[in-house]
Design an enzyme around this catalytic site. Structure first.
Site, PDB file in Angstrom:
ATOM      1  N   GLY A 188       0.741  -1.524   0.213  1.00  0.00           N
ATOM      2  CA  GLY A 188       0.294  -0.066  -0.010  1.00  0.00           C
ATOM      3  C   GLY A 188       1.183   1.243  -0.276  1.00  0.00           C
ATOM      4  O   GLY A 188       1.898   1.254  -0.063  1.00  0.00           O
ATOM      5  N   ASN A 189      -0.171   2.904   0.394  1.00  0.00           N
ATOM      6  CA  ASN A 189       0.790   3.825   0.341  1.00  0.00           C
ATOM      7  C   ASN A 189       1.869   3.654   1.581  1.00  0.00           C
ATOM      8  O   ASN A 189       1.547   2.959   2.727  1.00  0.00           O
ATOM      9  CB  ASN A 189       0.243   5.111   0.099  1.00  0.00           C
ATOM     10  CG  ASN A 189      -0.220   5.036   1.038  1.00  0.00           C
ATOM     11  OD1 ASN A 189      -0.901   5.806   2.355  1.00  0.00           O
ATOM     12  ND2 ASN A 189      -1.939   5.041   0.860  1.00  0.00           N
ATOM     13  N   THR A 190       3.371   4.944   1.521  1.00  0.00           N
ATOM     14  CA  THR A 190       3.640   4.723   2.540  1.00  0.00           C
ATOM     15  C   THR A 190       3.591   5.492   3.910  1.00  0.00           C
ATOM     16  O   THR A 190       3.433   4.811   4.409  1.00  0.00           O
ATOM     17  CB  THR A 190       4.788   6.295   2.055  1.00  0.00           C
ATOM     18  OG1 THR A 190       5.044   5.422   0.882  1.00  0.00           O
ATOM     19  CG2 THR A 190       6.429   6.056   2.704  1.00  0.00           C
ATOM     20  N   VAL A 192       0.506   4.636   5.000  1.00  0.00           N
ATOM     21  CA  VAL A 192      -0.354   3.924   6.007  1.00  0.00           C
ATOM     22  C   VAL A 192       0.944   2.589   6.319  1.00  0.00           C
ATOM     23  O   VAL A 192       0.748   2.145   7.030  1.00  0.00           O
ATOM     24  CB  VAL A 192      -1.350   3.155   4.850  1.00  0.00           C
ATOM     25  CG1 VAL A 192      -2.343   1.642   5.666  1.00  0.00           C
ATOM     26  CG2 VAL A 192      -2.791   3.723   4.500  1.00  0.00           C
ATOM     27  N   GLY A 193       1.591   2.559   5.617  1.00  0.00           N
ATOM     28  CA  GLY A 193       3.048   1.668   6.151  1.00  0.00           C
ATOM     29  C   GLY A 193       3.061   1.891   7.073  1.00  0.00           C
ATOM     30  O   GLY A 193       3.542   1.275   7.982  1.00  0.00           O
ATOM     31  N   GLU A 210       5.901  -3.175   0.809  1.00  0.00           N
ATOM     32  CA  GLU A 210       5.230  -3.035  -0.030  1.00  0.00           C
ATOM     33  C   GLU A 210       4.968  -1.636  -0.595  1.00  0.00           C
ATOM     34  O   GLU A 210       3.553  -1.489  -0.666  1.00  0.00           O
ATOM     35  CB  GLU A 210       5.290  -4.206  -1.406  1.00  0.00           C
ATOM     36  CG  GLU A 210       5.748  -5.527  -0.978  1.00  0.00           C
ATOM     37  CD  GLU A 210       7.059  -5.715  -1.552  1.00  0.00           C
ATOM     38  OE1 GLU A 210       7.476  -5.150  -2.305  1.00  0.00           O
ATOM     39  OE2 GLU A 210       7.647  -6.505  -1.049  1.00  0.00           O
ATOM     40  N   CYS A 244       2.021   0.628  -9.105  1.00  0.00           N
ATOM     41  CA  CYS A 244       3.025   1.024  -8.368  1.00  0.00           C
ATOM     42  C   CYS A 244       4.623   1.179  -8.988  1.00  0.00           C
ATOM     43  O   CYS A 244       5.649   1.395  -8.469  1.00  0.00           O
ATOM     44  CB  CYS A 244       3.667   0.072  -6.932  1.00  0.00           C
ATOM     45  SG  CYS A 244       4.027  -1.466  -7.188  1.00  0.00           S
TER      46      CYS A 244
HETATM   47  P1  NAD Z   1      -3.505   1.684   0.821  1.00  0.00           P
HETATM   48  O1  NAD Z   1      -2.248   2.148   1.498  1.00  0.00           O
HETATM   49  O2  NAD Z   1      -4.078   3.083   0.951  1.00  0.00           O
HETATM   50  O3  NAD Z   1      -4.878   0.827   1.021  1.00  0.00           O
HETATM   51  C1  NAD Z   1      -3.677  -0.906   1.431  1.00  0.00           C
HETATM   52  C2  NAD Z   1      -4.500  -1.307   2.879  1.00  0.00           C
HETATM   53  O4  NAD Z   1      -4.452  -0.639   3.738  1.00  0.00           O
HETATM   54  C3  NAD Z   1      -6.232  -1.374   1.958  1.00  0.00           C
HETATM   55  O5  NAD Z   1      -6.150  -2.991   2.616  1.00  0.00           O
HETATM   56  C4  NAD Z   1      -6.324  -0.543   3.073  1.00  0.00           C
HETATM   57  O6  NAD Z   1      -7.973  -1.065   3.439  1.00  0.00           O
HETATM   58  C5  NAD Z   1      -5.815  -0.104   3.806  1.00  0.00           C
HETATM   59  N1  NAD Z   1      -5.968   1.046   5.129  1.00  0.00           N
HETATM   60  C6  NAD Z   1      -5.817   2.215   4.603  1.00  0.00           C
HETATM   61  N2  NAD Z   1      -5.583   3.106   5.133  1.00  0.00           N
HETATM   62  C7  NAD Z   1      -5.433   2.186   6.370  1.00  0.00           C
HETATM   63  C8  NAD Z   1      -5.230   2.963   7.807  1.00  0.00           C
HETATM   64  N3  NAD Z   1      -5.153   4.790   7.902  1.00  0.00           N
HETATM   65  N4  NAD Z   1      -4.602   1.853   8.504  1.00  0.00           N
HETATM   66  C9  NAD Z   1      -4.975   0.528   8.603  1.00  0.00           C
HETATM   67  N5  NAD Z   1      -4.865   0.142   6.991  1.00  0.00           N
HETATM   68  C10 NAD Z   1      -4.858   1.264   6.486  1.00  0.00           C
HETATM   69  O7  NAD Z   1      -3.298   2.019  -0.330  1.00  0.00           O
HETATM   70  P2  NAD Z   1      -3.969   1.667  -1.518  1.00  0.00           P
HETATM   71  O8  NAD Z   1      -4.343   2.904  -1.310  1.00  0.00           O
HETATM   72  O9  NAD Z   1      -5.116   1.145  -1.743  1.00  0.00           O
HETATM   73  O10 NAD Z   1      -2.978   1.931  -2.798  1.00  0.00           O
HETATM   74  C11 NAD Z   1      -2.022   2.003  -3.402  1.00  0.00           C
HETATM   75  C12 NAD Z   1      -0.652   2.485  -2.940  1.00  0.00           C
HETATM   76  O11 NAD Z   1      -0.053   1.133  -3.063  1.00  0.00           O
HETATM   77  C13 NAD Z   1       0.002   3.327  -4.328  1.00  0.00           C
HETATM   78  O12 NAD Z   1       0.753   3.892  -3.055  1.00  0.00           O
HETATM   79  C14 NAD Z   1       1.027   1.935  -4.688  1.00  0.00           C
HETATM   80  O13 NAD Z   1       2.934   2.594  -4.928  1.00  0.00           O
HETATM   81  C15 NAD Z   1       1.463   1.554  -3.128  1.00  0.00           C
HETATM   82  N6  NAD Z   1       1.681   0.401  -4.197  1.00  0.00           N
HETATM   83  C16 NAD Z   1       3.021  -0.583  -3.902  1.00  0.00           C
HETATM   84  C17 NAD Z   1       2.682  -1.382  -4.496  1.00  0.00           C
HETATM   85  C18 NAD Z   1       4.376  -2.268  -4.516  1.00  0.00           C
HETATM   86  O14 NAD Z   1       4.887  -3.683  -4.743  1.00  0.00           O
HETATM   87  N7  NAD Z   1       5.543  -2.251  -4.315  1.00  0.00           N
HETATM   88  C19 NAD Z   1       2.180  -2.981  -5.115  1.00  0.00           C
HETATM   89  C20 NAD Z   1       0.777  -1.865  -5.709  1.00  0.00           C
HETATM   90  C21 NAD Z   1       0.490  -0.546  -4.532  1.00  0.00           C
END
Ligand code: NAD
Length: 453
Positions: A188-190, A192-193, A210, A244
């Site tokens: 997911g995004n940085t 939330v990471g 990731e 991504c």
């Molecule tokens: P996101 O971080 O918003 O969501 C990912 C997951 O986290 C979802 O299941 C969501 O329900 C959960 N989530 C969201 N907000 C949360 C919070 N506040 N607390 C706990 N959990 C939460 O990511 P996204 O918008 O779904 O995906 C896009 C991002 O992911 C982009 O930054 C993209 O670059 C990255 N990405 C990285 C890879 C990789 O392999 N490195 C692959 C795909 C996407």
């Protein structure tokens, strides 16, 4: 009481029962995953089309077939991956057995995003199953049609005692993260990471992150112009730019920019026709909120071509921006949409300096007919992965680790790297109970020991 405590507890009990340990169990689950993909192919393609208007060809190559090849590789390699790895020994352990046991962590949490909602949920799952773990799967709520299939259909193909799907958004994910897991795999995004990492630290749970970022793409003056334009356009506009590893911006000389613009426009017309909105081959932005965010970035610099949008359809035309400043909004965040800014530099040295000033990206691309230029970029920068003269093709190799570095994440997966990620490498030494005379050489009183010092 945490709403997911019982789920995690029952998975932990299943794990401790030893059920996931035998190779036959793991193979049966992997075969279940294969059947899930085969028997539900049409509804998965329909769900991907509903969520992202993903063209079936893109869904096939970037979601379904990638999962199938990972499953087949794991099925064919399971026994060799699982085998204890015997290691060399020193003088004191010559008669013993020393090996690395690939031990499953236990109960693993996999959190997936929406942009490749199947691939980014199932590929980690393949590694977690192959390594013998029990798993909680948390698909993204944003890709709600795929979430529904994963929630309702996938569990029928997996052992119910060992695998659970939890649905919901940030609130449910936060509650889930309060529980103790043995490993967390987050894509997911940085931002939330960071939340996930903070939650993992409460239990000292190891994690893979990731994440995303801005992937640079350097185009050298010495290159096959139209080939470069075709490749850049394809991987920038694939899945409407919501990838991504897509190139986030191009760096090239002012002269190359003038040549690249018509070549990119030609590629876009060849791919999507004169009116890309009516092309069946261009995906849509996932949600109204993301649409507004991406459309807002069109205000940076000057639109060289594209720039049209339709809020109703969440459509944004394949767009190239020029005259973009480093301080413009489009250069402050990951674009994650069908927009490509071109920034000019004097040459490869300035491009390297530009890249080094920023966070380490997930992927970096360099196009040149001169292999020295490609190697210079490779040698003098850092990124999660690298591809010379193409975009994201490095991901198609299960023999390469995939993952970020620095701000783009930590840990790797794909192929055997996934198995290793979800395995604890337990260092084991099995000694004989006898041979005490030999062992007694190490006991006190040390004054009687002559180490020859
Ligand atoms: P996101 O971080 O918003 O969501 C990912 C997951 O986290 C979802 O299941 C969501 O329900 C959960 N989530 C969201 N907000 C949360 C919070 N506040 N607390 C706990 N959990 C939460 O990511 P996204 O918008 O779904 O995906 C896009 C991002 O992911 C982009 O930054 C993209 O670059 C990255 N990405 C990285 C890879 C990789 O392999 N490195 C692959 C795909 C996407």
């Amino acid at each position: 009481m945490n709403p997911f405590a019982d789920t995690v507890q029952s998975l932990r009990e299943a794990f401790h029962s030893g059920k996931t340990r035998p190779a036959e169990f793991r193979a049966a689950q992997l075969e279940g995953l294969n059947r899930f993909l085969k028997e539900n192919r049409d509804s998965l393609l329909a769900a991907l089309a509903q969520d992202l208007r993903k063209p079936p060809f893109e869904s096939e190559i970037s979601e379904i077939s990638i999962c199938q090849s990972e499953i087949n590789l794991a099925l064919n390699s399971l026994h060799s991956w699982m085998k204890d790895e015997h290691v060399s020994k020193n003088l004191a352990t010559q008669l013993d057995s020393a090996f690395i046991r690939k031990e499953p962590y236990g109960v693993v949490l996999i959190i997936a995003p929406w942009n490749y909602p199947l691939n980014l949920m199932l590929v980690p799952l393949v590694g977690a199953i192959a390594a013998g773990n029990c798993v909680v799967l948390k698909p993204s709520e944003m890709s709600s049609s795929v979430e529904k299939v994963i929630g309702e259909v996938l569990p029928r193909y997996l052992d119910k005692n060992c695998f659970a799907v939890v649905l919901g958004g940030p609130q449910e994910t936060s509650a889930l993260l309060e529980n103790r897991f043995d490993y967390i795999f987050f894509t997911g995004n940085t931002t939330v990471g960071r939340i996930v990492m903070a939650a993992a630290s409460q239990h000292l749970t190891p994690i893979t992150l990731e994440l995303g970022g801005k992937n640079p793409c350097y185009v050298d003056d010495n290159c096959d112009l139209q080939n470069v334009a075709n490749r850049v356009a394809w991987f920038r506009f694939f899945n409407a730019g919501q990838t991504c590893v897509a190139p986030d911006y191009v760096l090239c000389s002012p002269e190359m920019r003038e040549k690249l613009l018509p070549a990119l426009q030609h590629a876009v017309t060849q791919f999507y026709g004169k009116d890309p909105q009516s092309s069946p081959d261009l995906a849509r932005i996932i949600s109204p909120k993301h649409f507004l965010r991406v459309r807002g970035l069109l205000g940076s610099g000057r639109v060289a071509f594209g720039g049209q949008s339709d809020e109703q359809e969440r459509y944004i035309a394949p767009t190239v921006l020029v005259d973009v400043k480093e301080t413009d909004p489009v250069m402050q965040e990951e674009i994650f949409g069908p927009i490509l800014p071109i920034l000019t530099v004097s040459g490869v040295e300035e491009a390297i300096a530009f890249i080094r000033k920023r966070e380490k990206p997930l992927a970096l691309y360099a196009f040149s007919n001169d292999s020295k230029v490609v190697h210079q970029m490779l040698d003098q920068t850092s990124s999660g992965g690298f591809c010379g003269n193409d975009g994201f093709m490095h991901l198609t190799l299960t023999t390469l680790p995939f993952g970020g570095v620095g701000n783009s994440g930590m840990g790797t997966y794909h192929g055997k790297f996934s198995f290793d990620t979800f395995s604890h490498q337990r260092g084991c030494l099995l000694r004989s109970a006898g041979l005490e005379k030999f062992n007694s050489l190490r006991y006190p009183p040390y004054a009687q020991r002559n180490l020859g010092l």
